[in-house]
Design a protein around this motif. Structure first.
Motif, PDB file in Angstrom:
ATOM      1  N   GLU A 179      -4.099  -1.457  -9.847  1.00 30.89           N
ATOM      2  CA  GLU A 179      -2.913  -1.099  -9.223  1.00 30.89           C
ATOM      3  C   GLU A 179      -1.895  -2.344  -9.257  1.00 30.89           C
ATOM      4  O   GLU A 179      -0.906  -2.096  -9.354  1.00 30.89           O
ATOM      5  CB  GLU A 179      -2.858  -0.537  -7.727  1.00 30.89           C
ATOM      6  CG  GLU A 179      -3.804   0.700  -7.657  1.00 30.89           C
ATOM      7  CD  GLU A 179      -3.995   1.273  -6.163  1.00 30.89           C
ATOM      8  OE1 GLU A 179      -3.842   0.271  -5.235  1.00 30.89           O
ATOM      9  OE2 GLU A 179      -4.267   2.380  -5.963  1.00 30.89           O
ATOM     10  N   ALA A 197       0.825  -1.279   0.002  1.00 33.10           N
ATOM     11  CA  ALA A 197       0.046  -0.005  -0.062  1.00 33.10           C
ATOM     12  C   ALA A 197       0.758   1.377   0.249  1.00 33.10           C
ATOM     13  O   ALA A 197       0.380   2.356  -0.031  1.00 33.10           O
ATOM     14  CB  ALA A 197      -0.932  -0.003   1.304  1.00 33.10           C
ATOM     15  N   ALA A 198       2.243   1.363  -0.040  1.00 39.25           N
ATOM     16  CA  ALA A 198       3.176   2.314   0.121  1.00 39.25           C
ATOM     17  C   ALA A 198       2.847   3.134  -1.322  1.00 39.25           C
ATOM     18  O   ALA A 198       2.486   2.769  -2.522  1.00 39.25           O
ATOM     19  CB  ALA A 198       4.596   1.917   0.134  1.00 39.25           C
ATOM     20  N   GLU A 199       2.995   4.489  -1.003  1.00 41.14           N
ATOM     21  CA  GLU A 199       2.880   5.439  -2.241  1.00 41.14           C
ATOM     22  C   GLU A 199       3.763   4.956  -3.306  1.00 41.14           C
ATOM     23  O   GLU A 199       5.052   4.726  -3.188  1.00 41.14           O
ATOM     24  CB  GLU A 199       3.003   6.781  -2.107  1.00 41.14           C
ATOM     25  CG  GLU A 199       2.929   7.834  -3.105  1.00 41.14           C
ATOM     26  CD  GLU A 199       3.199   9.301  -2.716  1.00 41.14           C
ATOM     27  OE1 GLU A 199       3.255  10.168  -3.426  1.00 41.14           O
ATOM     28  OE2 GLU A 199       3.484   9.296  -1.442  1.00 41.14           O
ATOM     29  N   GLY A 200       3.130   4.924  -4.805  1.00 43.38           N
ATOM     30  CA  GLY A 200       4.002   4.194  -5.821  1.00 43.38           C
ATOM     31  C   GLY A 200       4.278   2.664  -5.659  1.00 43.38           C
ATOM     32  O   GLY A 200       5.044   2.197  -6.613  1.00 43.38           O
TER      33      GLY A 200
END
Length: 374
Positions: free
Chosen positions: A255, A191-194
């Motif tokens: 995603e 779930a980390a950004e990027g």
């Protein structure tokens, strides 16, 4: 090797079984080129013609030779057999059995698959602890220490639960699929950004020690040879989104596929599962709902299953299940109203999103409607 075969077979037998089993001077094993993996290369008729024998004579020579080869093999030490029951492999088998049972109308196969899934859920799944990696060990006295499940254990079991729901309409399997998927997202999703995508192992708890090479968390993309966990996770999320109405599932699927978009083209046929997941995401999901029992319902289900599509699912429901609203949220919003008009009848519905075509009561019309919709 050919010399080993010649040591136990007569000249005539070797002349027949050599080409029959493809026993050559140069074999198949990379570690020893002389070693052959026995496989049937020619039909009985072809072998008989090559040896200038009648079919029954060639068959007798082959049977006699196989007896001698087997006796020679029995003198060797028996290879070790790992009888450990792993969750992911069992789940894949369960899905395969359920598909075979539906397509070929095999009641015993379906019963065995459902019994196996019930055992997996009973012995390996815990809503608090999560999924275990092993159901049971083959050796007596083996330590029963629980090993945390890996990505494949979660995604294949959740897929098997959805397959079981489609096959039976029993909501406990749909709920299990949702529970396992929620646990999957909490334990494995980046779930980390990027980020995006799923790691092969979960974040270890304070008291857990990572297992060997699994100490480094990776995101599996390649089918090697079983379907890659990330691709199966994306397919699972797409299936669940259209049944639950939870947009977050589709977002996570997108995603996940985006996380590998820059490299996937370089893997060729080893990312077939990724291609299927992408196809399921890119096309509207089709749900075929067969309502009723008896011969007509069976024929409608067979017609609905006839043509494969990555974005299609087929579920069989009874009137009682609809009237008691024992269905996922998306179906609950559609079917009960329709059932008031079609009570007591057998029919099939082709649905996409929140809309459905008019009820269909014959196989040809159903197949035609699906051909147009797909």
């Amino acid at each position: 090797t050919r010399d080993e075969a010649a040591a136990v077979l007569s000249k005539e037998e070797l002349g027949v079984l050599g080409p029959y089993f493809d026993i050559g001077e140069i074999g198949d094993m990379h570690h020893n080129a002389a070693k052959n993996v026995l496989h049937i290369r020619f039909s009985l008729e072809e072998i008989a013609a090559r040896a200038e024998l009648e079919n029954n004579e060639a068959e007798a020579v082959i049977a006699r030779g196989i007896t001698k080869l087997y006796a020679a093999r029995c003198k060797r030490e028996t290879p070790y057999i790992d009888k450990t029951m792993y969750v992911s492999w069992n789940a894949m088998c369960i899905s395969a059995y359920l598909q075979a049972a539906r397509v070929m109308d095999l009641g015993e196969v379906r019963e065995f698959a459902m019994k196996s899934l019930d055992r997996v859920l009973r012995e390996a799944w815990d809503p608090v602890l999560g999924m275990a990696h092993v159901i049971a060990y083959g050796e007596t006295g083996r330590s029963a220490v629980r090993i945390a499940g890996v990505l494949d254990d979660y995604v294949f079991t959740a897929q098997a639960c959805l397959d079981a729901w489609e096959c039976t309409g029993a909501m406990q399997y749909y709920r299990a699929a949702e529970q396992i998927t929620e646990s999957l997202l909490a334990r494995f999703y980046d779930a980390a950004e990027g980020g995006g995508g799923f790691f092969d192992t979960q974040v270890p708890l304070d008291h857990e020690k990572p297992l060997g090479a699994l100490a480094a968390r990776r995101k599996p993309l390649q089918d090697t040879p079983t379907p890659a966990g990330n691709a199966v996770a994306a397919s699972l999320l797409v299936r669940l989104e259209c049944l639950s109405g939870k947009d977050d599932y589709a977002l996570r699927a997108e995603e996940t596929l985006k996380a590998f978009a820059g490299v996937v083209e370089h893997f060729g046929l080893y990312v077939g599962s990724f291609g299927l997941a992408l196809q399921a995401l890119a096309h509207p999901q089709l749900q075929v709902v067969v309502v009723g029992d008896g011969e007509l319902a069976r024929r409608l289900e067979a017609a609905a299953l006839f043509r494969y599509a990555a974005n299609k699912s087929v579920v069989r429901l009874t009137e009682a299940q609809i009237e008691k609203r024992e269905m996922p949220q998306a179906l609950c919003e559609t079917l009960p109203k329709l059932q008031e008009l079609w009570r007591g009848k057998t029919y099939a519905l082709v649905c996409s999103g929140a809309s459905c075509m008019p009820p269909i009561t014959d196989e040809e019309t159903l197949m035609g409607s699906l051909a147009e919709a797909m």
